[in-house]
Design an enzyme around this catalytic site. Structure first.
Site, PDB file in Angstrom:
ATOM      1  N   CYS A  41       0.839  -1.198   0.000  1.00  0.00           N
ATOM      2  CA  CYS A  41       0.000   0.000   0.000  1.00  0.00           C
ATOM      3  C   CYS A  41       0.877   1.252   0.000  1.00  0.00           C
ATOM      4  O   CYS A  41       1.989   1.245   0.514  1.00  0.00           O
ATOM      5  CB  CYS A  41      -0.902  -0.012   1.236  1.00  0.00           C
ATOM      6  SG  CYS A  41      -2.067   1.377   1.274  1.00  0.00           S
ATOM      7  N   ASP A  43       0.394   3.795   1.698  1.00  0.00           N
ATOM      8  CA  ASP A  43       0.321   4.408   3.021  1.00  0.00           C
ATOM      9  C   ASP A  43       1.719   4.787   3.532  1.00  0.00           C
ATOM     10  O   ASP A  43       2.631   3.962   3.515  1.00  0.00           O
ATOM     11  CB  ASP A  43      -0.342   3.400   3.988  1.00  0.00           C
ATOM     12  CG  ASP A  43      -0.726   4.042   5.305  1.00  0.00           C
ATOM     13  OD1 ASP A  43       0.154   4.612   5.973  1.00  0.00           O
ATOM     14  OD2 ASP A  43      -1.920   3.970   5.666  1.00  0.00           O
ATOM     15  N   ARG A  45       2.876   5.095   6.349  1.00  0.00           N
ATOM     16  CA  ARG A  45       3.345   4.397   7.556  1.00  0.00           C
ATOM     17  C   ARG A  45       3.877   3.001   7.260  1.00  0.00           C
ATOM     18  O   ARG A  45       4.410   2.328   8.136  1.00  0.00           O
ATOM     19  CB  ARG A  45       2.195   4.289   8.567  1.00  0.00           C
ATOM     20  CG  ARG A  45       1.652   5.631   8.989  1.00  0.00           C
ATOM     21  CD  ARG A  45       0.299   5.486   9.658  1.00  0.00           C
ATOM     22  NE  ARG A  45      -0.702   4.942   8.743  1.00  0.00           N
ATOM     23  CZ  ARG A  45      -1.952   4.640   9.098  1.00  0.00           C
ATOM     24  NH1 ARG A  45      -2.331   4.795  10.344  1.00  0.00           N
ATOM     25  NH2 ARG A  45      -2.793   4.180   8.204  1.00  0.00           N
ATOM     26  N   HIS A  97      -2.099  -4.035   5.067  1.00  0.00           N
ATOM     27  CA  HIS A  97      -1.849  -3.582   6.438  1.00  0.00           C
ATOM     28  C   HIS A  97      -3.162  -3.242   7.122  1.00  0.00           C
ATOM     29  O   HIS A  97      -4.105  -2.760   6.494  1.00  0.00           O
ATOM     30  CB  HIS A  97      -0.905  -2.374   6.451  1.00  0.00           C
ATOM     31  CG  HIS A  97      -1.496  -1.129   5.864  1.00  0.00           C
ATOM     32  ND1 HIS A  97      -1.952  -0.093   6.630  1.00  0.00           N
ATOM     33  CD2 HIS A  97      -1.736  -0.754   4.582  1.00  0.00           C
ATOM     34  CE1 HIS A  97      -2.424   0.864   5.850  1.00  0.00           C
ATOM     35  NE2 HIS A  97      -2.315   0.494   4.605  1.00  0.00           N
ATOM     36  N   CYS A 100      -5.907   0.242   7.095  1.00  0.00           N
ATOM     37  CA  CYS A 100      -5.717   0.726   5.716  1.00  0.00           C
ATOM     38  C   CYS A 100      -6.882   1.654   5.343  1.00  0.00           C
ATOM     39  O   CYS A 100      -8.045   1.246   5.365  1.00  0.00           O
ATOM     40  CB  CYS A 100      -5.644  -0.459   4.755  1.00  0.00           C
ATOM     41  SG  CYS A 100      -5.383   0.043   3.036  1.00  0.00           S
TER      42      CYS A 100
HETATM   43 CO    CO Z   1      -3.413   1.169   3.038  1.00  0.00          CO
END
Ligand code: CO
Length: 209
Positions: A41, A43, A45, A97, A100
């Site tokens: 992803c 993302d 993080r 994750h 998400c």
């Molecule tokens: Co995500």
């Protein structure tokens, strides 16, 4: 974050690398032969290399919202083709994750404009596994399970491609489904039963040479 700091960080990083191996960047520029294709992803993080403890040259990386592998997406299809056929990676990993945002958005009913078609593929995963997911009463547990099932379905999408089927047959390429738990930092192997999945989907999706 001050954008100028990034260039200072980079200078420090180059010096640190060269201090332990003067040939580091010269060797990197010789080419790449990563063993893993990592699909994760976007993302901020969930940093691909850092959470796996690997460095430059170790993983071919593709990231998008909610680690999706839509079959008409030229981007992810090209990444799979290049990594599997040309770089000949040994492993394809789909890593989702918990927490998400993309998966969360697919659980809600807002019109999000251009994001709608992307989220629709995630909603399709919910529809496919609706009975199992609806049976989970706790909302957070249902959300987490949806993340896991989305990883599983994207692994199935990886296996639906001709390049991956050929590499599984000819050189034992393996596909893995993982989840990164932001809350604990732990990487979880979902241990997806690919033999069962292969048996189940090949009747319909098999692509012979
Ligand atoms: Co995500």
């Amino acid at each position: 974050m001050d954008i100028k700091k990034i260039f200072e960080n980079n200078k420090e990083w180059v010096e640190e690398r060269i201090s332990t191996d003067p040939e580091y960047f010269r060797n990197l520029s010789d080419g790449q032969s990563p063993k893993i294709l990592y699909i994760g992803c976007s993302d901020s993080r969930v940093s691909a290399e850092e959470l796996m403890g690997v460095g430059p040259g170790d993983a071919f990386v593709h990231r998008n919202i909610a680690n999706m592998v839509p079959n008409t997406d030229l981007n992810s299809m090209s990444v799979i083709n290049y990594a599997v056929v040309h770089l000949e990676v040994d492993h394809v990993v789909v890593c989702g994750h918990y927490y998400c945002g993309g998966v969360k958005a697919a659980m809600q009913s807002s019109d999000l404009g251009i994001l709608n078609p992307w989220l629709r593929d995630i909603r399709d995963v919910y529809r496919t596994h609706r009975d199992k997911l609806n049976a989970i009463e706790d909302e957070e547990e249902r959300y987490k399970r949806f993340v896991e099932l989305n990883v599983q379905e994207q692994c199935v999408n990886v296996i639906k491609t001709a390049d991956v089927q050929r590499a599984i047959r000819k050189r034992g390429l393996t596909v893995h489904g993982w989840v990164f738990d932001i809350h604990s930092g732990k990487l979880i192997d979902l241990k997806i039963d690919f033999d069962a999945i292969l048996d189940n989907i090949m009747e319909i999706y098999r692509l012979d040479d």
